[in-house]
Write a protein that holds these residues in place. Structure first.
Motif, PDB file in Angstrom:
ATOM      1  N   GLU A 196       3.990 -26.773  40.028  1.00 47.96           N
ATOM      2  CA  GLU A 196       5.119 -25.968  40.512  1.00 47.96           C
ATOM      3  C   GLU A 196       6.346 -26.145  39.615  1.00 47.96           C
ATOM      4  O   GLU A 196       7.121 -25.207  39.393  1.00 47.96           O
ATOM      5  CB  GLU A 196       5.464 -26.364  41.950  1.00 47.96           C
ATOM      6  N   ALA A 197       6.537 -27.353  39.102  1.00 45.89           N
ATOM      7  CA  ALA A 197       7.745 -27.657  38.331  1.00 45.89           C
ATOM      8  C   ALA A 197       7.648 -27.248  36.866  1.00 45.89           C
ATOM      9  O   ALA A 197       8.679 -27.022  36.207  1.00 45.89           O
ATOM     10  CB  ALA A 197       8.051 -29.155  38.430  1.00 45.89           C
ATOM     11  N   ALA A 198       6.437 -27.143  36.340  1.00 41.22           N
ATOM     12  CA  ALA A 198       6.250 -26.882  34.907  1.00 41.22           C
ATOM     13  C   ALA A 198       5.912 -25.409  34.658  1.00 41.22           C
ATOM     14  O   ALA A 198       5.308 -24.756  35.509  1.00 41.22           O
ATOM     15  CB  ALA A 198       5.134 -27.766  34.361  1.00 41.22           C
ATOM     16  N   PRO A 199       6.276 -24.880  33.487  1.00 42.03           N
ATOM     17  CA  PRO A 199       5.868 -23.521  33.128  1.00 42.03           C
ATOM     18  C   PRO A 199       4.344 -23.448  32.970  1.00 42.03           C
ATOM     19  O   PRO A 199       3.684 -24.484  32.790  1.00 42.03           O
ATOM     20  CB  PRO A 199       6.559 -23.292  31.783  1.00 42.03           C
ATOM     21  N   PRO A 200       3.750 -22.264  33.033  1.00 44.65           N
ATOM     22  CA  PRO A 200       2.298 -22.125  32.833  1.00 44.65           C
ATOM     23  C   PRO A 200       1.863 -22.744  31.511  1.00 44.65           C
ATOM     24  O   PRO A 200       2.511 -22.549  30.470  1.00 44.65           O
ATOM     25  CB  PRO A 200       2.077 -20.610  32.857  1.00 44.65           C
ATOM     26  N   HIS A 201       0.761 -23.472  31.558  1.00 46.83           N
ATOM     27  CA  HIS A 201       0.331 -24.264  30.407  1.00 46.83           C
ATOM     28  C   HIS A 201       0.094 -23.423  29.153  1.00 46.83           C
ATOM     29  O   HIS A 201       0.676 -23.680  28.094  1.00 46.83           O
ATOM     30  CB  HIS A 201      -0.940 -25.024  30.772  1.00 46.83           C
ATOM     31  N   LEU A 202      -0.763 -22.410  29.246  1.00 45.94           N
ATOM     32  CA  LEU A 202      -1.142 -21.650  28.060  1.00 45.94           C
ATOM     33  C   LEU A 202       0.045 -20.944  27.416  1.00 45.94           C
ATOM     34  O   LEU A 202       0.101 -20.785  26.193  1.00 45.94           O
ATOM     35  CB  LEU A 202      -2.226 -20.625  28.401  1.00 45.94           C
ATOM     36  N   SER A 203       0.997 -20.537  28.219  1.00 47.49           N
ATOM     37  CA  SER A 203       2.147 -19.798  27.686  1.00 47.49           C
ATOM     38  C   SER A 203       3.036 -20.650  26.792  1.00 47.49           C
ATOM     39  O   SER A 203       3.828 -20.122  26.005  1.00 47.49           O
ATOM     40  CB  SER A 203       2.981 -19.229  28.836  1.00 47.49           C
ATOM     41  N   GLN A 204       2.902 -21.969  26.875  1.00 49.32           N
ATOM     42  CA  GLN A 204       3.760 -22.861  26.090  1.00 49.32           C
ATOM     43  C   GLN A 204       3.102 -23.390  24.815  1.00 49.32           C
ATOM     44  O   GLN A 204       3.761 -24.068  24.028  1.00 49.32           O
ATOM     45  CB  GLN A 204       4.187 -24.047  26.959  1.00 49.32           C
ATOM     46  N   LEU A 205       1.831 -23.086  24.635  1.00 46.50           N
ATOM     47  CA  LEU A 205       1.127 -23.657  23.487  1.00 46.50           C
ATOM     48  C   LEU A 205       1.457 -22.904  22.202  1.00 46.50           C
ATOM     49  O   LEU A 205       1.604 -21.687  22.206  1.00 46.50           O
ATOM     50  CB  LEU A 205      -0.385 -23.616  23.730  1.00 46.50           C
ATOM     51  N   PRO A 206       1.546 -23.606  21.083  1.00 46.53           N
ATOM     52  CA  PRO A 206       1.758 -22.920  19.800  1.00 46.53           C
ATOM     53  C   PRO A 206       0.560 -22.052  19.474  1.00 46.53           C
ATOM     54  O   PRO A 206      -0.591 -22.471  19.640  1.00 46.53           O
ATOM     55  CB  PRO A 206       1.908 -24.073  18.798  1.00 46.53           C
ATOM     56  N   PHE A 207       0.814 -20.841  19.028  1.00 47.23           N
ATOM     57  CA  PHE A 207      -0.264 -19.892  18.740  1.00 47.23           C
ATOM     58  C   PHE A 207      -0.486 -19.825  17.234  1.00 47.23           C
ATOM     59  O   PHE A 207       0.393 -19.387  16.483  1.00 47.23           O
ATOM     60  CB  PHE A 207       0.078 -18.507  19.289  1.00 47.23           C
ATOM     61  N   LYS A 208      -1.651 -20.268  16.791  1.00 46.38           N
ATOM     62  CA  LYS A 208      -1.962 -20.336  15.364  1.00 46.38           C
ATOM     63  C   LYS A 208      -2.657 -19.077  14.845  1.00 46.38           C
ATOM     64  O   LYS A 208      -2.890 -18.940  13.644  1.00 46.38           O
ATOM     65  CB  LYS A 208      -2.855 -21.551  15.082  1.00 46.38           C
ATOM     66  N   GLY A 209      -3.042 -18.171  15.738  1.00 46.86           N
ATOM     67  CA  GLY A 209      -3.749 -16.960  15.322  1.00 46.86           C
ATOM     68  C   GLY A 209      -5.248 -17.164  15.284  1.00 46.86           C
ATOM     69  O   GLY A 209      -5.780 -18.209  15.665  1.00 46.86           O
ATOM     70  N   ASP A 210      -5.938 -16.147  14.807  1.00 47.27           N
ATOM     71  CA  ASP A 210      -7.396 -16.170  14.773  1.00 47.27           C
ATOM     72  C   ASP A 210      -7.912 -17.109  13.682  1.00 47.27           C
ATOM     73  O   ASP A 210      -7.294 -17.264  12.624  1.00 47.27           O
ATOM     74  CB  ASP A 210      -7.947 -14.772  14.510  1.00 47.27           C
ATOM     75  N   THR A 211      -9.049 -17.721  13.948  1.00 48.58           N
ATOM     76  CA  THR A 211      -9.776 -18.487  12.940  1.00 48.58           C
ATOM     77  C   THR A 211     -10.793 -17.547  12.313  1.00 48.58           C
ATOM     78  O   THR A 211     -11.637 -16.982  13.012  1.00 48.58           O
ATOM     79  CB  THR A 211     -10.490 -19.690  13.575  1.00 48.58           C
ATOM     80  N   ILE A 212     -10.717 -17.369  10.996  1.00 45.26           N
ATOM     81  CA  ILE A 212     -11.540 -16.363  10.324  1.00 45.26           C
ATOM     82  C   ILE A 212     -12.303 -17.009   9.177  1.00 45.26           C
ATOM     83  O   ILE A 212     -11.696 -17.571   8.250  1.00 45.26           O
ATOM     84  CB  ILE A 212     -10.688 -15.199   9.807  1.00 45.26           C
ATOM     85  N   ILE A 213     -13.617 -16.928   9.242  1.00 50.25           N
ATOM     86  CA  ILE A 213     -14.489 -17.444   8.195  1.00 50.25           C
ATOM     87  C   ILE A 213     -15.103 -16.242   7.484  1.00 50.25           C
ATOM     88  O   ILE A 213     -15.649 -15.339   8.131  1.00 50.25           O
ATOM     89  CB  ILE A 213     -15.613 -18.331   8.781  1.00 50.25           C
TER      90      ILE A 213
END
Length: 223
Positions: A108-125
């Motif tokens: 309840e006290a913290a923002p949604p977890h996924l919304s706070q994570l750094p987004f590195k973009g797609d992994t492309i091989i």
């Protein structure tokens, strides 16, 4: 001599391409909507090659928004792992602790977890990439066509086409070929050949006389 139409062309839609059943064509066992694998790319594992998505793509939450894209004709050795972006923690605040995932008052006290994570973009091989045993590919990394990743490497930065890298963190060791030959291969895009054309081209792909190969590629690209 058998004509081409009588030769059995390898089917990219088979799960196990040979009788050993230690390697599988990955595209045929992937179910996650954010993982895309090209024809003939295989994962080798004597215990559970078809368990790649479950065992080797870690922290994959498609709702996070990143993708894992692997090209054609890649060779992934035993234990190769891809770390997806949702493995990260929040780093923009004074604590990296994921309070919101533990429920109750903390959620309840913290923002949604996924919304706070750094987004590195797609992994492309890219295509025709060989990734050695137990190597780890970090989120958002781009690996170019024809690259080689040495065994037990941790790849945290992009890898240029036809470059050999290794170590933790992985660093360039050498280019596989000179710039001209690399450019010819990038232009030819043999991995997109139709099955019959590819089968006829295999002797060139396996020829260690690179000057002969260079001449043949130049001739093909003139047509």
């Amino acid at each position: 001599m058998e004509t081409m139409d009588k030769i059995q062309i390898l089917d990219p839609n088979e799960i196990f391409p040979n009788e050993y059943k230690t390697s599988c064509f990955l595209k045929n066992v992937i179910t996650a909507p954010n993982i895309f694998v090209g024809d003939y790319t295989y994962y080798d594992d004597a215990v559970d090659p078809t368990g790649f998505e479950r065992n080797n793509v870690l922290f994959n939450w498609p709702e996070f928004g990143d993708k894992l894209i692997i090209g054609k004709f890649c060779a992934l050795a035993n234990g190769v792992r891809f770390i997806m972006g949702s493995a990260n923690h929040r780093i923009s605040s004074i604590s990296t602790y994921p309070f919101s995932v533990f429920g109750g008052a903390w959620t309840e006290a913290a923002p949604p977890h996924l919304s706070q994570l750094p987004f590195k973009g797609d992994t492309i091989i890219g295509n025709d990439v060989w990734i050695g045993r137990e190597s780890v590919i970090m989120p958002g990394v781009k690996i170019g066509n024809g690259a080689i990743v040495a065994a037990y490497s941790v790849v945290a930065k992009d890898v240029e086409a036809y470059t050999v890298v290794g170590g933790n963190p992985a660093k360039p060791i050498k280019k596989r070929f000179d710039d001209e030959l690399i450019a010819l291969l990038q232009e030819l895009r043999w991995w997109d050949f139709e099955p019959e054309q590819l089968t006829a081209f295999i002797p060139i792909l396996c020829d260690s006389n690179l000057e002969s190969v260079r001449a043949k590629l130049k001739e093909m690209l003139k047509k």
